[in-house]
Design a protein around this motif. Structure first.
Motif, PDB file in Angstrom:
ATOM      1  N   SER A   1       0.833  -1.208   0.000  1.00 32.57           N
ATOM      2  CA  SER A   1       0.000   0.000   0.000  1.00 32.57           C
ATOM      3  C   SER A   1       0.860   1.249   0.000  1.00 32.57           C
ATOM      4  O   SER A   1       0.653   2.168  -0.803  1.00 32.57           O
ATOM      5  N   ASP A   2       1.831   1.277   0.923  1.00 33.44           N
ATOM      6  CA  ASP A   2       2.653   2.477   1.075  1.00 33.44           C
ATOM      7  C   ASP A   2       3.472   2.780  -0.173  1.00 33.44           C
ATOM      8  O   ASP A   2       3.706   3.946  -0.502  1.00 33.44           O
ATOM      9  N   SER A   3       3.915   1.732  -0.873  1.00 36.07           N
ATOM     10  CA  SER A   3       4.745   1.928  -2.069  1.00 36.07           C
ATOM     11  C   SER A   3       3.927   1.855  -3.359  1.00 36.07           C
ATOM     12  O   SER A   3       4.496   1.914  -4.452  1.00 36.07           O
ATOM     13  N   VAL A   4       2.600   1.722  -3.229  1.00 38.30           N
ATOM     14  CA  VAL A   4       1.671   1.643  -4.365  1.00 38.30           C
ATOM     15  C   VAL A   4       2.139   0.576  -5.364  1.00 38.30           C
ATOM     16  O   VAL A   4       2.284   0.824  -6.560  1.00 38.30           O
ATOM     17  N   ARG A   5       2.365  -0.639  -4.861  1.00 37.28           N
ATOM     18  CA  ARG A   5       2.797  -1.760  -5.709  1.00 37.28           C
ATOM     19  C   ARG A   5       1.637  -2.760  -5.824  1.00 37.28           C
ATOM     20  O   ARG A   5       1.539  -3.704  -5.047  1.00 37.28           O
ATOM     21  N   VAL A   6       0.782  -2.509  -6.805  1.00 30.31           N
ATOM     22  CA  VAL A   6      -0.435  -3.305  -6.919  1.00 30.31           C
ATOM     23  C   VAL A   6      -0.149  -4.729  -7.387  1.00 30.31           C
ATOM     24  O   VAL A   6      -0.814  -5.681  -6.943  1.00 30.31           O
ATOM     25  N   GLU A   7       0.842  -4.929  -8.262  1.00 34.32           N
ATOM     26  CA  GLU A   7       1.136  -6.277  -8.753  1.00 34.32           C
ATOM     27  C   GLU A   7       1.635  -7.174  -7.629  1.00 34.32           C
ATOM     28  O   GLU A   7       1.201  -8.323  -7.498  1.00 34.32           O
ATOM     29  N   GLU A   8       2.580  -6.645  -6.816  1.00 30.26           N
ATOM     30  CA  GLU A   8       3.056  -7.403  -5.661  1.00 30.26           C
ATOM     31  C   GLU A   8       1.917  -7.645  -4.677  1.00 30.26           C
ATOM     32  O   GLU A   8       1.820  -8.709  -4.059  1.00 30.26           O
ATOM     33  N   GLY A   9       1.031  -6.625  -4.548  1.00 29.44           N
ATOM     34  CA  GLY A   9      -0.114  -6.779  -3.659  1.00 29.44           C
ATOM     35  C   GLY A   9      -1.041  -7.889  -4.114  1.00 29.44           C
ATOM     36  O   GLY A   9      -1.569  -8.660  -3.299  1.00 29.44           O
ATOM     37  N   LYS A  10      -1.242  -8.007  -5.427  1.00 27.59           N
ATOM     38  CA  LYS A  10      -2.098  -9.071  -5.958  1.00 27.59           C
ATOM     39  C   LYS A  10      -1.469 -10.447  -5.712  1.00 27.59           C
ATOM     40  O   LYS A  10      -2.178 -11.421  -5.424  1.00 27.59           O
ATOM     41  N   GLN A  11      -0.132 -10.548  -5.833  1.00 28.78           N
ATOM     42  CA  GLN A  11       0.545 -11.811  -5.551  1.00 28.78           C
ATOM     43  C   GLN A  11       0.369 -12.211  -4.082  1.00 28.78           C
ATOM     44  O   GLN A  11       0.119 -13.382  -3.770  1.00 28.78           O
ATOM     45  N   CYS A  12       0.473 -11.195  -3.192  1.00 32.20           N
ATOM     46  CA  CYS A  12       0.242 -11.456  -1.768  1.00 32.20           C
ATOM     47  C   CYS A  12      -1.203 -11.877  -1.526  1.00 32.20           C
ATOM     48  O   CYS A  12      -1.481 -12.745  -0.691  1.00 32.20           O
ATOM     49  N   HIS A  13      -2.124 -11.271  -2.279  1.00 36.51           N
ATOM     50  CA  HIS A  13      -3.537 -11.636  -2.166  1.00 36.51           C
ATOM     51  C   HIS A  13      -3.725 -13.114  -2.525  1.00 36.51           C
ATOM     52  O   HIS A  13      -4.467 -13.850  -1.847  1.00 36.51           O
ATOM     53  N   GLY A  14      -3.036 -13.551  -3.580  1.00 38.89           N
ATOM     54  CA  GLY A  14      -3.112 -14.959  -3.963  1.00 38.89           C
ATOM     55  C   GLY A  14      -2.619 -15.871  -2.852  1.00 38.89           C
ATOM     56  O   GLY A  14      -3.232 -16.905  -2.558  1.00 38.89           O
ATOM     57  N   TYR A  15      -1.513 -15.486  -2.201  1.00 34.99           N
ATOM     58  CA  TYR A  15      -0.988 -16.296  -1.093  1.00 34.99           C
ATOM     59  C   TYR A  15      -1.971 -16.311   0.074  1.00 34.99           C
ATOM     60  O   TYR A  15      -2.174 -17.340   0.724  1.00 34.99           O
ATOM     61  N   VAL A  16      -2.592 -15.148   0.320  1.00 38.79           N
ATOM     62  CA  VAL A  16      -3.571 -15.050   1.406  1.00 38.79           C
ATOM     63  C   VAL A  16      -4.728 -16.017   1.172  1.00 38.79           C
ATOM     64  O   VAL A  16      -5.189 -16.710   2.094  1.00 38.79           O
ATOM     65  N   LEU A  17      -5.216 -16.097  -0.073  1.00 39.70           N
ATOM     66  CA  LEU A  17      -6.326 -16.992  -0.391  1.00 39.70           C
ATOM     67  C   LEU A  17      -5.922 -18.451  -0.210  1.00 39.70           C
ATOM     68  O   LEU A  17      -6.690 -19.266   0.323  1.00 39.70           O
ATOM     69  N   LYS A  18      -4.703 -18.802  -0.626  1.00 39.37           N
ATOM     70  CA  LYS A  18      -4.237 -20.181  -0.496  1.00 39.37           C
ATOM     71  C   LYS A  18      -4.050 -20.574   0.964  1.00 39.37           C
ATOM     72  O   LYS A  18      -4.299 -21.722   1.346  1.00 39.37           O
ATOM     73  N   SER A  19      -3.619 -19.624   1.775  1.00 35.77           N
ATOM     74  CA  SER A  19      -3.338 -19.928   3.180  1.00 35.77           C
ATOM     75  C   SER A  19      -4.593 -19.924   4.044  1.00 35.77           C
ATOM     76  O   SER A  19      -4.569 -20.386   5.188  1.00 35.77           O
ATOM     77  N   GLY A  20      -5.677 -19.357   3.511  1.00 39.49           N
ATOM     78  CA  GLY A  20      -6.908 -19.290   4.290  1.00 39.49           C
ATOM     79  C   GLY A  20      -6.930 -18.180   5.319  1.00 39.49           C
ATOM     80  O   GLY A  20      -7.852 -18.114   6.148  1.00 39.49           O
ATOM     81  N   LEU A  21      -5.947 -17.278   5.264  1.00 38.62           N
ATOM     82  CA  LEU A  21      -5.857 -16.209   6.265  1.00 38.62           C
ATOM     83  C   LEU A  21      -6.680 -14.982   5.892  1.00 38.62           C
ATOM     84  O   LEU A  21      -6.650 -13.974   6.591  1.00 38.62           O
ATOM     85  N   VAL A  22      -7.413 -15.078   4.801  1.00 40.69           N
ATOM     86  CA  VAL A  22      -8.188 -13.936   4.334  1.00 40.69           C
ATOM     87  C   VAL A  22      -9.318 -13.588   5.302  1.00 40.69           C
ATOM     88  O   VAL A  22      -9.838 -12.467   5.288  1.00 40.69           O
ATOM     89  N   PHE A  23      -9.686 -14.536   6.170  1.00 45.73           N
ATOM     90  CA  PHE A  23     -10.796 -14.282   7.089  1.00 45.73           C
ATOM     91  C   PHE A  23     -10.361 -13.556   8.360  1.00 45.73           C
ATOM     92  O   PHE A  23     -11.211 -13.201   9.167  1.00 45.73           O
TER      93      PHE A  23
END
Length: 685
Positions: free
Chosen positions: A131-153
């Motif tokens: 967020s702070d560095s406005v890196r949306v592509e890296e953020g989307k990759q982290c989002h993918g990891y979050v979904l796989k890990s189940g920590l999105v909740f």
């Protein structure tokens, strides 16, 4: 630190538990005590590997909180065994120092190592770095990891995901996370609302507010501040009143921030009386309260009253902050009060706020609107950190001064610096093209460059194109353009074309356009006068009589010239002296500028005492001999005054600037066409 004064037995107990003591030192950012405990740990050299892991993590936590990241990293790199706390502590330190790449690098290493899986705290830190560095592509990759890990909740992870997408201007991504992941608390709603509001996505913020109302979420003070902010941005008084009533029925404490949010809402919704009423009943007036009520006066056009409040604030021994100076400098800009603005500049410098970007932006705006574009450029050049507003006010300043080439050069510098232009930037850029007559380049900016940056053209941009065609004398093309573009044209666009019709003497088209303007704004005295002048230029005196009669029927009056000034006799005498002297320099009164059916001698008398000449004469009487004279008026000056002012400037060896400001309201903004004539003494005419 209280530990140093503890009894010996208690101190001994603490030393036996160095982890506890390191936590205390870290929380208090006491590096000296922390180093002492570090030395003790090294000397005692505990044998337990688990104990060493916990102690090293505590040391990393200490050094990162005390700003010694290099030491923390050395400890981290020397660890044979790490756990998730080790990674999390160091990442948090890099995040606080704004080193987003270091956070992302550690996260990549952690995932690759595969023996320590990131938890919700690590992922929140990584997403915050994106967020702070406005890196949306890296953020989307982290989002993918979050979904796989189940920590999105996890609440923190969900909030961080939404915030990351909002900061990266991906509203659809933010709303997708918000709508598909269940389980939000009031903090989550506050975070989403605030993020949408901060990024200007008011429609989506309204949808979230409806959801909050439907799910009957219990509001806290932050919710009220945010929703009042939404009401302010939407300028919807009814919503603000409903929220205020809801708050009064609860036991929410009205602190300085809540009260300021309410005052700001009433100010922006045009209910200044309500804002003042709240302010006057405040027991404790902070700088936030004072600045908010000053801003309310400023937003409603009461600029002098804003300055009066500043005096009262100082009498109550409340020190201004950077936002206070920004409001006052913008008030000076609205009044074109250069001297007052310069005094505020000195005061801001003395108070240590000159280098704040919001103050720098207000200074550029003040100097540009007050006629000193050179001073505006000096402030702009000295600003180390520039945001979009900084670039916009400088580009707009040059454009309004008719310095189109410089405006476009600053725009190119903006692109070179890697800063993204926005909606407002291109309004200024297209205005600069209009000043330079760059028709093809203007259309290129509108049709190609704006699309490259994902900016959808609005009525302001299309109006600039009308101005561009009109200034180039392509009046029929401008009229056809307005017919071909499917946009709801406002009165400003039609007035732009109307002014050009008068300037280029196309009175036939001008009369048709004037009729449209009168229908849209029946009380605009300027349009009636311009239409009357068109009839007069065409020697259609019957048309002049018709317009004057229509004005009387509608109770529309031109504000008469003021001859009640106590020194009016001396002023008129000074004008007569100036005119007599410039006649020796070749001045010949342009009686064609007099739009009255009278004799030539009377026409010359009418010309002699136009308001511009009276103002310049008064300025010469009352200002030092080397001071520049700046005159600002709302109506366009005649050709005779244009010529006379140049010769008076040459005669008196003074810089004389005469500005034409057309005040036309558009979404609460004031649009100005500036610098009819700027003729420093000594320059060739």
């Amino acid at each position: 630190m209280p530990i140093s004064r503890a009894p010996k037995d208690k101190l001994f107990s603490l030393v036996e538990d160095p982890v506890r003591l390191l936590k205390l030192a870290a929380d208090n950012k006491n590096l000296k005590v922390g180093k002492q405990i570090h030395a003790h740990v090294v000397v005692t050299d505990k044998v337990s590997s688990h104990s060493n892991l916990v102690q090293t993590n505590s040391l990393i936590n200490l050094y990162e909180k005390c700003g010694r990241l290099s030491v923390a990293r050395q400890l981290f790199d020397s660890m044979r065994l790490r756990n998730v706390v080790s990674w999390s502590s160091l990442m948090a330190g890099y995040l606080h120092e704004g080193l987003a790449l270091e956070v992302l690098g550690l996260f990549k290493s952690m995932v690759s190592a595969d023996y320590n899986r990131p938890n919700e705290f690590v992922l929140t830190t990584v997403l915050s770095s994106c967020s702070d560095s406005v890196r949306v592509e890296e953020g989307k990759q982290c989002h993918g990891y979050v979904l796989k890990s189940g920590l999105v909740f996890h609440q923190h992870v969900k909030n961080a995901l939404v915030h990351m997408y909002l900061r990266c201007s991906d509203v659809k991504g933010a709303m997708r996370v918000f709508s598909t992941v269940p389980g939000y608390d009031v903090f989550s709603y506050n975070s989403v609302l605030d993020g949408l509001l901060e990024e200007g996505h008011l429609k989506e913020a309204t949808e979230v507010l409806r959801l909050i109302m439907r799910e009957d979420v219990v509001w806290d003070s932050v919710t009220y501040v945010t929703v009042f902010g939404l009401s302010s941005s939407l300028r919807i008084l009814r919503l603000g009143l409903q929220v205020h009533c809801r708050m009064l029925k609860t036991d929410i404490e009205s602190d300085a921030f809540v009260n300021s949010a309410i005052m700001d809402m009433y100010g922006k919704c045009g209910k200044l009386v309500n804002a003042v009423n709240i302010f006057e009943h405040l027991r404790n007036r902070t700088v936030v309260s004072w600045t908010t009520i000053m801003a309310a006066y400023f937003q409603n056009g009461y600029f002098e009253e804003a300055f009066n409040l500043f005096v009262k604030m100082k009498l109550e021994d409340v020190s201004p902050n950077e936002y206070t100076f920004a409001v006052l400098l913008n008030s000076s800009a609205s009044l074109s009060a250069l001297r007052r603005g310069a005094l505020l500049h000195a005061c801001a410098d003395k108070s240590g706020f000159k280098d704040h970007v919001i103050v720098g932006n207000a200074l550029i705006n003040m100097y540009a609107k007050s006629g000193n574009i050179e001073a505006a450029n000096e402030v702009f050049s000295d600003i180390q950190y520039r945001n979009a507003v900084t670039w916009n006010v400088m580009i707009s300043g040059y454009s309004h001064h008719g310095l189109g080439k410089k405006a476009l050069h600053v725009f190119q510098d903006m692109l070179t610096a890697g800063d993204h232009p926005n909606y407002i930037t291109f309004v200024a850029v297209l205005s600069a093209c209009a000043h330079l007559g760059l028709v093809q380049q203007g259309f290129d900016y509108l049709n190609r460059v704006m699309k490259q940056f994902g900016i959808e053209p609005g009525v302001e941009h299309y109006t600039c194109i009308v101005g561009l065609l009109s200034r180039a004398g392509l009046l029929d093309e401008a009229k056809n353009y307005m017919s071909s573009v499917s946009v709801k044209w406002d009165v400003i666009a039609w007035r732009t074309l109307l002014d050009a019709c008068f300037l280029h003497r196309n009175y036939g088209l001008g009369k048709r356009v004037a009729e449209i303007v009168v229908q849209m704004d029946p009380n605009d005295v300027g349009t009636y006068l311009l239409l009357s002048n068109m009839y007069a230029k065409a020697r259609r005196w019957d048309g002049v009589v018709k317009i004057r009669k229509l004005m009387r029927e509608r109770n529309i009056e031109k504000e008469p010239g003021d001859n009640s000034h106590p020194e009016s006799r001396q002023i008129y005498k000074k004008v007569a002296e100036l005119l007599a002297k410039i006649k020796l320099l070749g001045y010949v009164p342009d009686i064609t500028a007099v739009l009255h059916d009278v004799e030539d001698e009377q026409k010359e008398d009418f010309l002699s005492y136009h308001s511009e000449k009276l103002a310049i004469a008064y300025g010469l009487m009352k200002t030092p001999s080397e001071a520049p004279i700046r005159v600002i008026k709302n109506l366009r000056m005649c050709d005779d005054c244009h010529t006379a002012v140049k010769l008076i400037s040459k005669l008196t060896n003074r810089i004389v600037e005469l500005w034409h400001r057309v005040y036309l309201s558009h979404h609460g903004e004031t649009r100005a066409e500036v610098l009819e004539n700027k003729c420093p003494a000594g320059l060739p005419f």
